[in-house]
Design a protein around this motif. Structure first.
Motif, mmCIF file in Angstrom:
data_model
loop_
_atom_site.group_PDB
_atom_site.id
_atom_site.type_symbol
_atom_site.label_atom_id
_atom_site.label_comp_id
_atom_site.label_asym_id
_atom_site.label_seq_id
_atom_site.Cartn_x
_atom_site.Cartn_y
_atom_site.Cartn_z
ATOM 1 N N ASP A 1 0.817 -1.220 0.000
ATOM 2 C CA ASP A 1 0.000 0.000 0.000
ATOM 3 C C ASP A 1 0.849 1.268 0.000
ATOM 4 O O ASP A 1 0.474 2.284 0.584
ATOM 5 C CB ASP A 1 -0.975 0.012 1.185
ATOM 6 N N SER A 2 2.013 1.208 -0.632
ATOM 7 C CA SER A 2 2.862 2.395 -0.785
ATOM 8 C C SER A 2 3.584 2.291 -2.127
ATOM 9 O O SER A 2 3.482 1.278 -2.817
ATOM 10 C CB SER A 2 3.895 2.489 0.349
ATOM 11 N N THR A 3 4.320 3.324 -2.475
ATOM 12 C CA THR A 3 5.132 3.266 -3.688
ATOM 13 C C THR A 3 6.572 2.893 -3.357
ATOM 14 O O THR A 3 7.393 2.802 -4.255
ATOM 15 C CB THR A 3 5.135 4.623 -4.414
ATOM 16 N N TYR A 4 6.888 2.665 -2.073
ATOM 17 C CA TYR A 4 8.273 2.417 -1.682
ATOM 18 C C TYR A 4 8.723 1.001 -2.037
ATOM 19 O O TYR A 4 8.085 0.013 -1.680
ATOM 20 C CB TYR A 4 8.493 2.647 -0.188
ATOM 21 N N VAL A 5 9.851 0.961 -2.748
ATOM 22 C CA VAL A 5 10.469 -0.307 -3.130
ATOM 23 C C VAL A 5 11.970 -0.196 -2.889
ATOM 24 O O VAL A 5 12.571 0.848 -3.144
ATOM 25 C CB VAL A 5 10.230 -0.619 -4.629
ATOM 26 N N SER A 6 12.567 -1.266 -2.397
ATOM 27 C CA SER A 6 14.034 -1.338 -2.369
ATOM 28 C C SER A 6 14.435 -2.511 -3.244
ATOM 29 O O SER A 6 13.691 -3.478 -3.401
ATOM 30 C CB SER A 6 14.579 -1.480 -0.944
ATOM 31 N N ALA A 7 15.625 -2.390 -3.825
ATOM 32 C CA ALA A 7 16.082 -3.409 -4.765
ATOM 33 C C ALA A 7 17.488 -3.870 -4.414
ATOM 34 O O ALA A 7 18.319 -3.081 -3.969
ATOM 35 C CB ALA A 7 16.055 -2.858 -6.188
ATOM 36 N N VAL A 8 17.726 -5.158 -4.638
ATOM 37 C CA VAL A 8 19.026 -5.772 -4.429
ATOM 38 C C VAL A 8 19.331 -6.600 -5.674
ATOM 39 O O VAL A 8 18.461 -7.308 -6.183
ATOM 40 C CB VAL A 8 19.012 -6.690 -3.188
ATOM 41 N N PHE A 9 20.567 -6.500 -6.162
ATOM 42 C CA PHE A 9 20.973 -7.241 -7.352
ATOM 43 C C PHE A 9 22.059 -8.235 -6.954
ATOM 44 O O PHE A 9 23.137 -7.851 -6.530
ATOM 45 C CB PHE A 9 21.490 -6.276 -8.427
ATOM 46 N N PHE A 10 21.752 -9.521 -7.080
ATOM 47 C CA PHE A 10 22.686 -10.577 -6.714
ATOM 48 C C PHE A 10 23.351 -11.144 -7.964
ATOM 49 O O PHE A 10 22.702 -11.308 -8.998
ATOM 50 C CB PHE A 10 21.950 -11.732 -6.027
ATOM 51 N N HIS A 11 24.627 -11.496 -7.823
ATOM 52 C CA HIS A 11 25.341 -12.158 -8.914
ATOM 53 C C HIS A 11 26.295 -13.186 -8.330
ATOM 54 O O HIS A 11 26.923 -12.946 -7.298
ATOM 55 C CB HIS A 11 26.136 -11.168 -9.762
ATOM 56 N N ASP A 12 26.374 -14.311 -8.993
ATOM 57 C CA ASP A 12 27.346 -15.346 -8.654
ATOM 58 C C ASP A 12 27.812 -15.941 -9.975
ATOM 59 O O ASP A 12 26.976 -16.250 -10.829
ATOM 60 C CB ASP A 12 26.707 -16.429 -7.782
ATOM 61 N N PRO A 13 29.130 -16.103 -10.178
ATOM 62 C CA PRO A 13 29.620 -16.651 -11.450
ATOM 63 C C PRO A 13 29.013 -18.006 -11.818
ATOM 64 O O PRO A 13 28.873 -18.321 -12.997
ATOM 65 C CB PRO A 13 31.129 -16.772 -11.234
ATOM 66 N N ALA A 14 28.614 -18.784 -10.830
ATOM 67 C CA ALA A 14 28.019 -20.096 -11.113
ATOM 68 C C ALA A 14 26.593 -19.967 -11.643
ATOM 69 O O ALA A 14 26.076 -20.892 -12.278
ATOM 70 C CB ALA A 14 28.032 -20.963 -9.857
ATOM 71 N N VAL A 15 25.958 -18.847 -11.391
ATOM 72 C CA VAL A 15 24.607 -18.605 -11.888
ATOM 73 C C VAL A 15 24.772 -17.815 -13.182
ATOM 74 O O VAL A 15 24.677 -16.600 -13.219
ATOM 75 C CB VAL A 15 23.762 -17.836 -10.846
ATOM 76 N N ASN A 16 25.037 -18.544 -14.265
ATOM 77 C CA ASN A 16 25.396 -17.897 -15.528
ATOM 78 C C ASN A 16 24.341 -18.028 -16.624
ATOM 79 O O ASN A 16 24.576 -17.634 -17.755
ATOM 80 C CB ASN A 16 26.747 -18.402 -16.016
ATOM 81 N N THR A 17 23.181 -18.569 -16.283
ATOM 82 C CA THR A 17 22.061 -18.606 -17.232
ATOM 83 C C THR A 17 20.792 -18.210 -16.486
ATOM 84 O O THR A 17 20.702 -18.358 -15.262
ATOM 85 C CB THR A 17 21.850 -20.003 -17.851
ATOM 86 N N ILE A 18 19.821 -17.740 -17.232
ATOM 87 C CA ILE A 18 18.534 -17.377 -16.637
ATOM 88 C C ILE A 18 17.886 -18.621 -16.028
ATOM 89 O O ILE A 18 17.290 -18.545 -14.948
ATOM 90 C CB ILE A 18 17.605 -16.716 -17.686
ATOM 91 N N ALA A 19 18.024 -19.777 -16.671
ATOM 92 C CA ALA A 19 17.425 -21.011 -16.161
ATOM 93 C C ALA A 19 17.993 -21.381 -14.786
ATOM 94 O O ALA A 19 17.239 -21.762 -13.883
ATOM 95 C CB ALA A 19 17.634 -22.156 -17.154
ATOM 96 N N ILE A 20 19.306 -21.264 -14.615
ATOM 97 C CA ILE A 20 19.926 -21.559 -13.314
ATOM 98 C C ILE A 20 19.436 -20.551 -12.282
ATOM 99 O O ILE A 20 19.130 -20.902 -11.142
ATOM 100 C CB ILE A 20 21.468 -21.551 -13.411
ATOM 101 N N CYS A 21 19.345 -19.303 -12.676
ATOM 102 C CA CYS A 21 18.871 -18.253 -11.777
ATOM 103 C C CYS A 21 17.432 -18.535 -11.337
ATOM 104 O O CYS A 21 17.100 -18.421 -10.143
ATOM 105 C CB CYS A 21 18.981 -16.893 -12.457
ATOM 106 N N GLU A 22 16.579 -18.888 -12.270
ATOM 107 C CA GLU A 22 15.186 -19.177 -11.926
ATOM 108 C C GLU A 22 15.074 -20.387 -11.001
ATOM 109 O O GLU A 22 14.213 -20.425 -10.121
ATOM 110 C CB GLU A 22 14.367 -19.364 -13.197
#
Length: 152
Positions: free
Chosen positions: A32-53
């Protein structure tokens, strides 16, 4: 011949630098607000969208394989946490959980992309949406973050 080999080496290394990396975006929204925070994670082993999902699926069950993201709920505040996988050639700095969320971005993850535009304040970001008559949606929103984005 040496010059040719050096040139090929430089071209190969610059191509590698511009290579897309897969990131998992964690999007925390205060209900019920417009407030959003975002975090961007990366790991070299997660190198495809399928692995990430797959990682998102494990994480939703509390069984992260590569990332560790726990959301501490505040009493009296309703939060939603969503995770989305995207790739980009723009390097994103490493998430530091204790750093201040001093950066404001307009995040565009429409059409399976990841584009960010930086703003000075959260109000400026939300104001730009209103000015352009563009509604905030699940995949087009303002967010505070503690990570920086670089050009490839």
């Amino acid at each position: 011949m040496r010059a040719m080999i050096m040139l090929l080496g430089l071209l190969a290394s610059s191509a590698a630098l511009a290579e897309d990396k897969v990131y998992m975006l964690g999007k925390l929204k205060v209900k019920d607000s417009t407030y959003v925070s975002a975090v961007f994670f990366h790991d070299p082993a997660v190198n495809t969208i399928a692995i990430c999902e797959k990682e998102v699926m494990y994480g939703r069950n509390g069984q992260w394989q590569y990332f560790a993201h726990l959301v501490h709920k505040a009493q009296g505040v309703s939060l939603t946490m969503d995770y989305v996988c995207r790739s980009t050639a723009n390097p994103i700095s490493i998430w530091q959980p204790k750093d201040r969320y001093d950066y404001v971005y307009l995040v565009d993850i429409r059409n399976d992309g990841l584009k960010v535009t930086e703003f000075d304040t959260y109000a400026d970001c939300v104001g730009s949406l209103k000015k352009n008559r563009t509604p905030e949606t699940f995949d087009y929103f303002c967010a505070k973050a503690n990570q920086t984005f670089s050009k490839p």
